[in-house]
Design a protein around this motif. Structure first.
Motif, short mmCIF file in Angstrom:
data_model
loop_
_atom_site.label_atom_id
_atom_site.label_comp_id
_atom_site.label_asym_id
_atom_site.label_seq_id
_atom_site.Cartn_x
_atom_site.Cartn_y
_atom_site.Cartn_z
N LEU A 42 0.96 -1.27 -0.07
CA LEU A 42 -0.02 0.10 -0.04
C LEU A 42 0.83 1.46 -0.20
O LEU A 42 2.09 1.35 0.61
N ALA A 43 0.18 2.41 -0.46
CA ALA A 43 0.99 3.57 -0.47
C ALA A 43 0.05 4.82 -0.57
O ALA A 43 -1.15 4.69 -1.22
N TRP A 44 0.40 5.81 0.22
CA TRP A 44 -0.60 7.01 0.11
C TRP A 44 -0.09 7.53 -1.38
O TRP A 44 1.18 7.98 -1.43
N VAL A 45 -0.99 8.12 -2.11
CA VAL A 45 -0.64 8.79 -3.37
C VAL A 45 -1.66 10.21 -3.35
O VAL A 45 -2.77 10.28 -2.87
N LEU A 46 -0.91 11.05 -3.96
CA LEU A 46 -1.41 12.29 -4.03
C LEU A 46 -2.43 12.50 -5.41
O LEU A 46 -1.88 12.23 -6.33
#
Length: 244
Positions: A51-55
Motif C-alpha cells: 500500500l502507499a498514500w498517493v496524492l
C-alpha cells in the motif's frame, strides 16, 4: 499538527536565489513523510502491505518563496479523514512565524497489487486531527484546459525522476511543466499552483507537455504517448480570496 524547521539551502534555490517551486513542494512532502515516521505507520509499514498514500490533488497559494539561507518551518495536519480519502493542509512560515505558503491536498491509499485505490486502513486514521482547514479556495474537482494548446519538447522519464513507489515523484511533474514553459520562452508565474494527478508515469515513459493559456497563467497537460494524461499543472499569478 506536525512541523519541522530548516534553512533554505543553496542546492534548493533556483536562478533567482529563492527556493524553487520543486524544492518548495518537496518541503511539504517531506513534512508529511516525517510525520509518518514519528507516528509509527510509515513508509516501510505501508510498503510491506503493498500500500502507499498517493496524492491526487494539490492547490498551493504562495505569497513569496523564501531566499537562500532563510529559516523556515513547514507544518501539516490532516483535517478530514474518511475510509475513502484524506484531506491535508500544509504551511510554510518564515523565521518570524509569518505564513508565506499555504497548501491544500487530497490523498488516496493505492493498492499496488490490485492496481487501484482502496479503503484507508484503520491504523492510518491516526493522522486525523480536529484542527480546522486553512482559509483557502476549495480544491477544484477537475482542472480543465482550454483549446488544443502548443506542444513543448517531449521528455523520457529517467530513474532519477522516480520516488520509492517507483513512479514519478509528485514534485517532478511540476518540474516537467516549468521546463515545458521555459522551452517555449514563457516565464512561469509564481502565485498559485494547482496539480491534478491522473495516471502514474514510470521510468521509460514518454511525457508530451501541451501548454495552453488560462486565466492569469498557464496550464500544462502532461500526456503520454498512449493517449493518457499523467497530470495537469496550472500555474497562475496570485489571486487571493478568489475562487477559480
Amino acid at each position: 499538527m506536525y512541523y519541522f524547521s530548516g534553512r533554505v539551502r543553496y542546492s534548493e534555490c533556483d536562478e533567482t536565489g529563492r527556493l524553487s517551486l520543486v524544492s518548495m513542494m518537496n518541503y511539504l512532502q517531506d513534512c508529511s513523510t516525517f510525520q509518518s515516521m514519528e507516528l509509527g505507520p510509515g513508509l516501510d509499514d505501508m510498503g510491506s502491505r503493498g500500500l502507499a498514500w498517493v496524492l491526487a490533488n494539490w492547490m498551493v497559494e504562495i505569497d513569496r518563496l523564501p531566499e537562500f539561507g532563510e529559516g523556515i518551518t513547514a507544518s501539516t495536519w490532516c483535517y478530514e479523514m474518511t475510509r475513502a480519502h484524506a484531506l491535508r493542509n500544509f504551511q510554510i512560515a518564515d523565521d518570524q512565524g509569518r505564513p508565506i505558503v499555504r497548501a491544500d491536498s487530497q490523498w488516496f491509499v493505492f493498492d499496488a497489487v490490485r492496481g487501484h485505490a482502496t479503503r484507508v486502513p484503520e491504523d492510518q486514521l491516526v493522522y486525523f486531527t480536529h484542527e480546522s482547514r486553512l482559509e483557502m479556495s476549495p480544491l477544484p474537482k477537475r482542472l480543465r484546459t482550454q483549446g488544443e494548446g502548443q506542444q513543448a519538447p517531449a521528455r523520457t522519464v529517467a530513474r532519477c525522476d522516480l520516488d520509492t513507489n517507483r513512479h514519478v515523484n509528485n514534485a517532478n511533474y511540476v518540474r516537467f511543466a516549468t521546463d515545458a514553459l521555459a522551452a517555449l520562452g514563457v516565464e512561469a508565474p509564481v502565485g498559485r499552483l494547482q496539480v491534478q494527478y491522473r495516471t502514474m508515469a514510470f521510468a521509460g515513459d514518454e511525457v508530451l507537455p501541451v501548454v495552453s493559456a488560462c486565466e492569469d497563467g498557464w496550464d500544462v497537460r502532461l500526456e503520454g504517448s498512449q493517449g493518457v494524461t499523467f497530470a495537469v499543472v496550472r500555474l497562475q499569478s496570485a489571486r487571493r480570496g478568489v475562487e477559480l
